[in-house]
Enzyme design. Structure first.
Site, PDB file in Angstrom:
ATOM      1  N   LYS A   1      52.787  48.368  16.519  1.00  0.00           N
ATOM      2  CA  LYS A   1      51.404  47.940  16.753  1.00  0.00           C
ATOM      3  C   LYS A   1      51.456  46.471  17.120  1.00  0.00           C
ATOM      4  CE  LYS A   1      47.290  49.877  16.467  1.00  0.00           C
ATOM      5  NZ  LYS A   1      46.983  51.283  16.750  1.00  0.00           N
TER       6      LYS A   1
ATOM      7  N   GLY B   1      31.024  58.402  18.938  1.00  0.00           N
ATOM      8  CA  GLY B   1      31.622  57.594  20.006  1.00  0.00           C
ATOM      9  C   GLY B   1      32.615  58.441  20.769  1.00  0.00           C
ATOM     10  N   ASN B   2      33.709  57.830  21.182  1.00  0.00           N
ATOM     11  CA  ASN B   2      34.722  58.543  21.951  1.00  0.00           C
ATOM     12  C   ASN B   2      35.195  59.790  21.198  1.00  0.00           C
ATOM     13  OD1 ASN B   2      37.475  59.293  22.665  1.00  0.00           O
ATOM     14  ND2 ASN B   2      37.405  57.591  24.094  1.00  0.00           N
TER      15      ASN B   2
HETATM   16  P1  NAD Z   1      33.957  54.400  19.052  1.00  0.00           P
HETATM   17  O1  NAD Z   1      33.718  52.950  18.910  1.00  0.00           O
HETATM   18  O2  NAD Z   1      33.935  55.025  20.404  1.00  0.00           O
HETATM   19  O3  NAD Z   1      32.921  55.222  18.136  1.00  0.00           O
HETATM   20  C1  NAD Z   1      32.639  54.890  16.822  1.00  0.00           C
HETATM   21  C2  NAD Z   1      31.380  55.625  16.400  1.00  0.00           C
HETATM   22  O4  NAD Z   1      31.132  55.352  15.022  1.00  0.00           O
HETATM   23  C3  NAD Z   1      30.125  55.191  17.147  1.00  0.00           C
HETATM   24  O5  NAD Z   1      29.338  56.317  17.418  1.00  0.00           O
HETATM   25  C4  NAD Z   1      29.405  54.289  16.135  1.00  0.00           C
HETATM   26  O6  NAD Z   1      27.998  54.253  16.328  1.00  0.00           O
HETATM   27  C5  NAD Z   1      29.765  55.013  14.859  1.00  0.00           C
HETATM   28  N1  NAD Z   1      29.557  54.184  13.684  1.00  0.00           N
HETATM   29  C6  NAD Z   1      29.766  52.862  13.510  1.00  0.00           C
HETATM   30  N2  NAD Z   1      29.398  52.486  12.276  1.00  0.00           N
HETATM   31  C7  NAD Z   1      28.973  53.606  11.657  1.00  0.00           C
HETATM   32  C8  NAD Z   1      28.470  53.882  10.368  1.00  0.00           C
HETATM   33  N3  NAD Z   1      28.338  52.912   9.469  1.00  0.00           N
HETATM   34  N4  NAD Z   1      28.147  55.160  10.067  1.00  0.00           N
HETATM   35  C9  NAD Z   1      28.291  56.148  10.982  1.00  0.00           C
HETATM   36  N5  NAD Z   1      28.733  55.946  12.208  1.00  0.00           N
HETATM   37  C10 NAD Z   1      29.078  54.688  12.544  1.00  0.00           C
HETATM   38  O7  NAD Z   1      35.375  54.648  18.326  1.00  0.00           O
HETATM   39  P2  NAD Z   1      36.346  55.898  18.514  1.00  0.00           P
HETATM   40  O8  NAD Z   1      37.374  55.572  19.550  1.00  0.00           O
HETATM   41  O9  NAD Z   1      35.540  57.133  18.624  1.00  0.00           O
HETATM   42  O10 NAD Z   1      37.129  55.870  17.116  1.00  0.00           O
HETATM   43  C11 NAD Z   1      36.546  56.408  15.932  1.00  0.00           C
HETATM   44  C12 NAD Z   1      37.585  56.458  14.834  1.00  0.00           C
HETATM   45  O11 NAD Z   1      38.691  57.249  15.265  1.00  0.00           O
HETATM   46  C13 NAD Z   1      38.183  55.112  14.433  1.00  0.00           C
HETATM   47  O12 NAD Z   1      38.492  55.166  13.067  1.00  0.00           O
HETATM   48  C14 NAD Z   1      39.480  55.052  15.230  1.00  0.00           C
HETATM   49  O13 NAD Z   1      40.420  54.189  14.626  1.00  0.00           O
HETATM   50  C15 NAD Z   1      39.898  56.507  15.132  1.00  0.00           C
HETATM   51  N6  NAD Z   1      40.842  56.919  16.176  1.00  0.00           N
HETATM   52  C16 NAD Z   1      40.504  56.850  17.485  1.00  0.00           C
HETATM   53  C17 NAD Z   1      41.409  57.266  18.452  1.00  0.00           C
HETATM   54  C18 NAD Z   1      41.027  57.250  19.900  1.00  0.00           C
HETATM   55  O14 NAD Z   1      41.769  57.846  20.697  1.00  0.00           O
HETATM   56  N7  NAD Z   1      39.909  56.661  20.287  1.00  0.00           N
HETATM   57  C19 NAD Z   1      42.685  57.733  18.072  1.00  0.00           C
HETATM   58  C20 NAD Z   1      43.003  57.796  16.712  1.00  0.00           C
HETATM   59  C21 NAD Z   1      42.070  57.391  15.765  1.00  0.00           C
END
Ligand code: NAD
Length: 426
Positions: free
Chosen positions: A116, A230-231
């Site tokens: 990382k 989100g994503n």
């Molecule tokens: P993102 O920023 O696209 O989405 C995050 C979502 O969480 C948003 O909808 C936001 O409104 C919501 N959110 C924020 N605060 C909140 C709260 N207090 N209560 C409820 N919802 C809340 O992020 P992402 O890429 O979707 O990642 C989400 C999680 O998945 C993270 O923990 C990230 O580390 C993990 N993750 C992501 C990936 C990836 O490929 N994007 C891979 C592995 C792990």
């Protein structure tokens, strides 16, 4: 070799120890034995790099930035892991995330170690040119430790495919060799993979499919609640909806929505695109995030932030299964409570490994120059994810442990086995 139980504390004066990793090892192994030498080895990354480098700013002045790159372990292959630009980034965070990447790659059995990295910066304060100068400066600073067969970065918080393209370009300029495999998450035109945007969610859906089979959960009667839209949360909701699975509740930072008959996910996505939030959606009742986590449903998918289920609310959880798509959404105390309650938790290092598996497929295609169809990529992703679920699940009974301990155990054993085969351990 003397073996220790319950992680009897080892005194260390080595500043490279990862305290979080030590804690997690202790947690995963409290019922299992690990040799003292193995523990000493695992709680330290192989290499922690701190760099300082100057960047020319638009003002004509120069600012010096700090960057980190941690290679946790590379016994199974080149190190792999995201690059994060964040003002509060610390070396300890980076070590912990590199450790999780090492475990994730090992648990899904792809030929990567874990890494990382990041830069201590608020990228929102930089112009595009400054961001590019910053990225290129970082690459030059860590150049000796970067490469398709050394260490392969990918996007993470506040970094994207444009930044990955600059990394590739700077590396190629310095090495004089065309090297698309030096980084993953690139634009498709530069050797990236089209499925990448949904890979974590797609991988998660394959994990969920396997677990449903083991638990004999009927797809037609299944109910799912998802925290985060989100994503990851948005895409898993869409994938499940398209597969005929009832998603009864979703949420974002503004709150949640609930329709026990099942939400019309394409309409929720449209509403979110239009208004920037899931709340206010017609055809559902509004609930809080706290209420969502306590819903009576079959599968709960935390896909937002870490530490969402703690000792405060773990007792309220009524879901049969929790699929951790966010990183570390359940804290240590809550994990124990959920286990006692009989909630089946599928750990993050397995559930959300789809993204790194896709990175592996991108890297493999870049190395060979043989680019696959989307169907072939998706088929391979599914194969890798479902094999990993079978292996983790298959160990739970003989080891008398839950999926989290089993996944950590499998990953750590694979890493140690590779070190032993190399002759580094007896
Ligand atoms: P993102 O920023 O696209 O989405 C995050 C979502 O969480 C948003 O909808 C936001 O409104 C919501 N959110 C924020 N605060 C909140 C709260 N207090 N209560 C409820 N919802 C809340 O992020 P992402 O890429 O979707 O990642 C989400 C999680 O998945 C993270 O923990 C990230 O580390 C993990 N993750 C992501 C990936 C990836 O490929 N994007 C891979 C592995 C792990």
């Amino acid at each position: 070799m003397k073996r220790i139980l319950n992680f009897e504390r080892i005194s260390v004066d080595d500043g490279n120890v990862c305290r979080h990793c030590e804690e997690q090892l202790r947690r995963a192994y409290e019922k299992l034995e690990l040799a003292k030498e193995e523990l000493e080895f695992l709680e330290r990354p192989k290499r922690s790099i701190i760099v300082s480098f100057p960047v020319k700013m638009d003002s004509g002045k120069t600012r010096t930035f700090t960057g980190y790159r941690v290679h946790y372990n590379d016994a199974r292959g080149p190190t792999k892991g995201g690059l994060r630009f964040h003002p509060e980034l610390s070396l300890e965070d980076v070590k912990n995330l590199a450790y999780l990447m090492a475990l994730k790659c090992a648990v899904v059995n792809i030929p990567f170690g874990g890494a990382k990295g990041g830069i201590v910066v608020n990228p929102k304060e930089l112009s595009e040119r400054e961001l590019e100068n910053l990225t290129r400066g970082y690459v030059r600073a860590i150049l000796d430790y970067l490469g398709p067969m050394k260490d392969v970065p990918a996007p993470d918080i506040y970094t994207d495919e444009k930044i990955m393209a600059w990394i590739m370009d700077e590396y190629e300029k310095a090495s004089g060799i065309h090297s698309p495999a030096v980084v993953t998450g690139k634009p498709i035109e530069l050797g990236g993979c089209s499925t990448r945007a949904i890979a974590t969610s797609l991988g998660g859906s394959y994990v969920m499919g396997e677990i449903m089979r083991y638990m004999r959960l009927d797809k037609r009667k299944l109910t799912v609640a998802i925290q985060g839209f989100g994503n990851v949360g948005g895409n898993i909701a869409k994938i499940l909806y398209e597969n005929g699975i009832k998603v009864i509740s979703v949420s974002d930072s503004t709150g949640g929505i609930l329709n026990e008959e099942g939400l019309d996910i394409p309409r929720v996505i449209k509403h979110k695109k239009g208004t920037g939030r899931v709340t206010g959606f017609k055809g559902a009742n509004e609930i809080t995030n706290k209420e969502l986590l306590a819903l009576d449903c079959d599968i709960l998918i935390p896909a937002a932030l870490s530490d969402q289920i703690t000792s405060e609310n773990a007792d309220d959880v009524r879901a049969k299964v929790i699929l951790e798509l966010a990183n570390a959404p359940i804290n240590v105390e809550a994990d124990d409570i959920l286990f006692e309650k009989g909630v089946f938790v599928v750990p993050d290092i397995l559930s959300n490994a789809g993204g790194v598996v896709l990175s592996y497929l991108e890297w493999a295609q870049n190395l060979t120059g043989d680019y696959w169809s989307e169907d072939r990529i998706v088929k391979r992703l599914k194969e890798i994810m479902t094999t990993a679920v079978r292996e983790v699940y298959g160990q739970c009974e003989p080891l008398n442990c839950n999926m989290r301990v089993s996944a950590h155990y499998l990953a750590v054993k694979r890493i140690l086995r590779a070190e032993k085969l190399r002759g580094n351990f007896v």
